[in-house]
Motif scaffolding. Structure first.
Motif, PDB file in Angstrom:
ATOM      1  N   SER A 151      13.526  -8.063 -15.179  1.00  0.00           N
ATOM      2  CA  SER A 151      14.384  -8.135 -14.000  1.00  0.00           C
ATOM      3  C   SER A 151      13.580  -8.314 -12.716  1.00  0.00           C
ATOM      4  CB  SER A 151      15.202  -6.840 -13.870  1.00  0.00           C
ATOM      5  OG  SER A 151      16.006  -6.633 -15.005  1.00  0.00           O
ATOM      6  N   SER A 152      14.234  -8.877 -11.726  1.00  0.00           N
ATOM      7  CA  SER A 152      13.709  -8.895 -10.360  1.00  0.00           C
ATOM      8  C   SER A 152      14.568  -7.925  -9.572  1.00  0.00           C
ATOM      9  CB  SER A 152      13.780 -10.291  -9.761  1.00  0.00           C
ATOM     10  OG  SER A 152      12.884 -11.146 -10.433  1.00  0.00           O
ATOM     11  N   ILE A 153      13.919  -7.010  -8.865  1.00  0.00           N
ATOM     12  CA  ILE A 153      14.593  -5.889  -8.227  1.00  0.00           C
ATOM     13  C   ILE A 153      14.208  -5.848  -6.751  1.00  0.00           C
ATOM     14  CG2 ILE A 153      14.808  -3.353  -8.249  1.00  0.00           C
ATOM     15  CD1 ILE A 153      13.804  -3.635 -11.263  1.00  0.00           C
ATOM     16  N   MET A 154      15.160  -5.461  -5.923  1.00  0.00           N
ATOM     17  CA  MET A 154      14.876  -5.261  -4.506  1.00  0.00           C
ATOM     18  C   MET A 154      15.409  -3.882  -4.116  1.00  0.00           C
ATOM     19  SD  MET A 154      15.531  -7.695  -1.193  1.00  0.00           S
ATOM     20  CE  MET A 154      17.242  -7.970  -1.563  1.00  0.00           C
ATOM     21  N   ALA A 155      14.614  -3.141  -3.335  1.00  0.00           N
ATOM     22  CA  ALA A 155      15.013  -1.800  -2.910  1.00  0.00           C
ATOM     23  C   ALA A 155      14.734  -1.641  -1.420  1.00  0.00           C
ATOM     24  CB  ALA A 155      14.255  -0.749  -3.703  1.00  0.00           C
ATOM     25  N   LEU A 156      15.581  -0.840  -0.779  1.00  0.00           N
ATOM     26  CA  LEU A 156      15.430  -0.557   0.646  1.00  0.00           C
ATOM     27  C   LEU A 156      15.641   0.929   0.862  1.00  0.00           C
ATOM     28  CD1 LEU A 156      15.240  -1.567   3.640  1.00  0.00           C
ATOM     29  CD2 LEU A 156      17.740  -1.712   3.566  1.00  0.00           C
ATOM     30  N   THR A 157      14.641   1.586   1.480  1.00  0.00           N
ATOM     31  CA  THR A 157      14.758   3.007   1.790  1.00  0.00           C
ATOM     32  C   THR A 157      13.793   3.373   2.904  1.00  0.00           C
ATOM     33  OG1 THR A 157      14.958   5.230   0.847  1.00  0.00           O
ATOM     34  CG2 THR A 157      13.061   3.918   0.139  1.00  0.00           C
ATOM     35  N   LEU A 158      13.938   4.577   3.398  1.00  0.00           N
ATOM     36  CA  LEU A 158      13.000   5.172   4.328  1.00  0.00           C
ATOM     37  C   LEU A 158      12.026   5.967   3.467  1.00  0.00           C
ATOM     38  CD1 LEU A 158      12.496   5.563   7.394  1.00  0.00           C
ATOM     39  CD2 LEU A 158      13.917   7.606   7.239  1.00  0.00           C
ATOM     40  N   PRO A 159      10.783   5.508   3.301  1.00  0.00           N
ATOM     41  CA  PRO A 159       9.898   6.110   2.312  1.00  0.00           C
ATOM     42  C   PRO A 159       9.275   7.457   2.697  1.00  0.00           C
ATOM     43  CG  PRO A 159       8.778   4.333   3.434  1.00  0.00           C
ATOM     44  CD  PRO A 159      10.197   4.333   3.933  1.00  0.00           C
ATOM     45  N   ARG A 160       9.369   7.870   3.941  1.00  0.00           N
ATOM     46  CA  ARG A 160       8.717   9.108   4.375  1.00  0.00           C
ATOM     47  C   ARG A 160       9.165  10.282   3.513  1.00  0.00           C
ATOM     48  NH1 ARG A 160       9.552   8.597   9.468  1.00  0.00           N
ATOM     49  NH2 ARG A 160      11.616   9.543   9.456  1.00  0.00           N
ATOM     50  N   ALA A 215       0.871  -1.175   0.000  1.00  0.00           N
ATOM     51  CA  ALA A 215       0.000   0.000   0.000  1.00  0.00           C
ATOM     52  C   ALA A 215       0.904   1.219   0.000  1.00  0.00           C
ATOM     53  CB  ALA A 215      -0.904   0.005   1.226  1.00  0.00           C
ATOM     54  N   LEU A 216       0.471   2.276  -0.634  1.00  0.00           N
ATOM     55  CA  LEU A 216       1.270   3.497  -0.668  1.00  0.00           C
ATOM     56  C   LEU A 216       1.049   4.256   0.633  1.00  0.00           C
ATOM     57  CD1 LEU A 216       0.815   4.647  -4.355  1.00  0.00           C
ATOM     58  CD2 LEU A 216       2.763   3.488  -3.308  1.00  0.00           C
ATOM     59  N   ASP A 217       1.814   3.901   1.632  1.00  0.00           N
ATOM     60  CA  ASP A 217       1.756   4.537   2.942  1.00  0.00           C
ATOM     61  C   ASP A 217       3.172   4.971   3.289  1.00  0.00           C
ATOM     62  OD1 ASP A 217       1.323   5.407   5.469  1.00  0.00           O
ATOM     63  OD2 ASP A 217       0.766   3.465   6.313  1.00  0.00           O
ATOM     64  N   ASP A 218       3.589   6.105   2.721  1.00  0.00           N
ATOM     65  CA  ASP A 218       4.962   6.564   2.876  1.00  0.00           C
ATOM     66  C   ASP A 218       5.248   7.185   4.233  1.00  0.00           C
ATOM     67  OD1 ASP A 218       5.453   5.684   0.338  1.00  0.00           O
ATOM     68  OD2 ASP A 218       5.307   7.659  -0.591  1.00  0.00           O
ATOM     69  N   GLU A 219       4.245   7.330   5.060  1.00  0.00           N
ATOM     70  CA  GLU A 219       4.450   7.979   6.350  1.00  0.00           C
ATOM     71  C   GLU A 219       4.635   6.985   7.493  1.00  0.00           C
ATOM     72  OE1 GLU A 219       5.132  11.181   6.374  1.00  0.00           O
ATOM     73  OE2 GLU A 219       4.799  11.095   4.223  1.00  0.00           O
ATOM     74  N   ARG A 220       4.698   5.699   7.189  1.00  0.00           N
ATOM     75  CA  ARG A 220       4.929   4.711   8.238  1.00  0.00           C
ATOM     76  C   ARG A 220       6.308   4.888   8.845  1.00  0.00           C
ATOM     77  NH1 ARG A 220       2.743  -1.284   7.509  1.00  0.00           N
ATOM     78  NH2 ARG A 220       0.582  -0.792   7.119  1.00  0.00           N
ATOM     79  N   ASP A 221       6.420   4.468  10.081  1.00  0.00           N
ATOM     80  CA  ASP A 221       7.693   4.510  10.794  1.00  0.00           C
ATOM     81  C   ASP A 221       8.643   3.459  10.220  1.00  0.00           C
ATOM     82  OD1 ASP A 221       9.642   4.774  12.858  1.00  0.00           O
ATOM     83  OD2 ASP A 221       8.726   3.084  13.887  1.00  0.00           O
ATOM     84  N   GLY A 222       9.885   3.809  10.041  1.00  0.00           N
ATOM     85  CA  GLY A 222      10.913   2.839   9.673  1.00  0.00           C
ATOM     86  C   GLY A 222      11.156   2.682   8.183  1.00  0.00           C
ATOM     87  N   TRP A 223      12.047   1.765   7.906  1.00  0.00           N
ATOM     88  CA  TRP A 223      12.507   1.483   6.547  1.00  0.00           C
ATOM     89  C   TRP A 223      11.575   0.496   5.867  1.00  0.00           C
ATOM     90  CZ3 TRP A 223      17.207   3.388   4.490  1.00  0.00           C
ATOM     91  CH2 TRP A 223      17.905   4.218   5.358  1.00  0.00           C
ATOM     92  N   ARG A 224      11.575   0.523   4.516  1.00  0.00           N
ATOM     93  CA  ARG A 224      10.734  -0.394   3.749  1.00  0.00           C
ATOM     94  C   ARG A 224      11.597  -1.157   2.750  1.00  0.00           C
ATOM     95  NH1 ARG A 224       6.003   2.346   0.792  1.00  0.00           N
ATOM     96  NH2 ARG A 224       7.652   3.035  -0.582  1.00  0.00           N
ATOM     97  N   LEU A 225      11.452  -2.477   2.764  1.00  0.00           N
ATOM     98  CA  LEU A 225      12.108  -3.366   1.807  1.00  0.00           C
ATOM     99  C   LEU A 225      11.060  -3.788   0.791  1.00  0.00           C
ATOM    100  CD1 LEU A 225      14.735  -5.111   1.192  1.00  0.00           C
ATOM    101  CD2 LEU A 225      13.480  -6.946   2.325  1.00  0.00           C
ATOM    102  N   THR A 226      11.354  -3.572  -0.476  1.00  0.00           N
ATOM    103  CA  THR A 226      10.430  -3.887  -1.558  1.00  0.00           C
ATOM    104  C   THR A 226      11.128  -4.776  -2.573  1.00  0.00           C
ATOM    105  OG1 THR A 226       9.497  -1.659  -1.339  1.00  0.00           O
ATOM    106  CG2 THR A 226       8.945  -2.865  -3.337  1.00  0.00           C
ATOM    107  N   ALA A 227      10.461  -5.828  -3.009  1.00  0.00           N
ATOM    108  CA  ALA A 227      10.985  -6.673  -4.092  1.00  0.00           C
ATOM    109  C   ALA A 227       9.883  -6.785  -5.145  1.00  0.00           C
ATOM    110  CB  ALA A 227      11.362  -8.051  -3.560  1.00  0.00           C
TER     111      ALA A 227
END
Length: 183
Positions: free
Chosen positions: A110-119, A27-39
């Protein structure tokens, strides 16, 4: 707590400041606490929003190519400069600096994985940009002033940018004009 497999391609992993990790539906919830790992799996450039720039003002981002080949583009930090290109192949990653606009394009599915703080993350539609006059052939440089002069029509392709005849120009001292459109 029960330990069970998690499908990384159908959920986000949220890494909380307190040390907890939560698997949650995407879900597009960029204000959650912490980092987000997406694949995710990407078959076309549309799957990686290649027509948009993206920025994460709160943190750096790690982008990893698990399978396939892709190109990361870093938007120039100053007008007239070229985009930086980083090529990723299977098993490689790049760290994108905090606050740096970037986008990607695929060379193969491609299969991609990303990690960031989305806020605070934002997307911006990639639009035509106007490179500095010194990069244009003299016969195509628009005149000084607010608008292109007579005969300034059509488009000029400059690397990954396209200058369209309908672009407008910011007034500058003679000999130092630069387009006023967005990058």
């Amino acid at each position: 707590m029960t330990v069970a497999p998690i499908d990384l391609f159908s959920c986000f992993l949220h890494l909380r400041q307190g040390g907890e990790i939560e698997a949650a539906p995407r879900a597009l919830d960029d204000e959650r606490d912490g980092w987000r790992l997406t694949a995710f799996h990407a078959k076309t450039d549309a799957d990686v929003h290649a027509d948009h720039w993206e920025v994460h003002p709160e943190a750096e981002e790690v982008v990893s190519c698990l399978i396939g080949k892709l190109r990361l583009y870093l938007r120039p930090e100053e007008p007239g400069l070229q985009e930086e290109v980083i090529r990723l192949t299977a098993g490689t990653a790049a760290i994108i600096p905090r606050g740096r606009w970037h986008r990607m394009e695929l060379d193969t599915p491609s299969s991609i994985m990303a990690l960031t703080l989305p806020r605070g993350s934002r997307l911006e539609k990639r639009t035509a940009a106007v490179p500095a006059a010194r990069n244009l052939p003299p016969s195509t440089a628009p005149p000084y002033g607010d608008e292109p002069g007579p005969g300034w029509e059509g488009s000029i392709e400059m690397g990954t940018y396209v200058v369209v005849g309908a672009a407008w120009w910011a007034p500058r001292p003679p000999g130092s004009w630069q387009g006023a459109g967005t990058r």
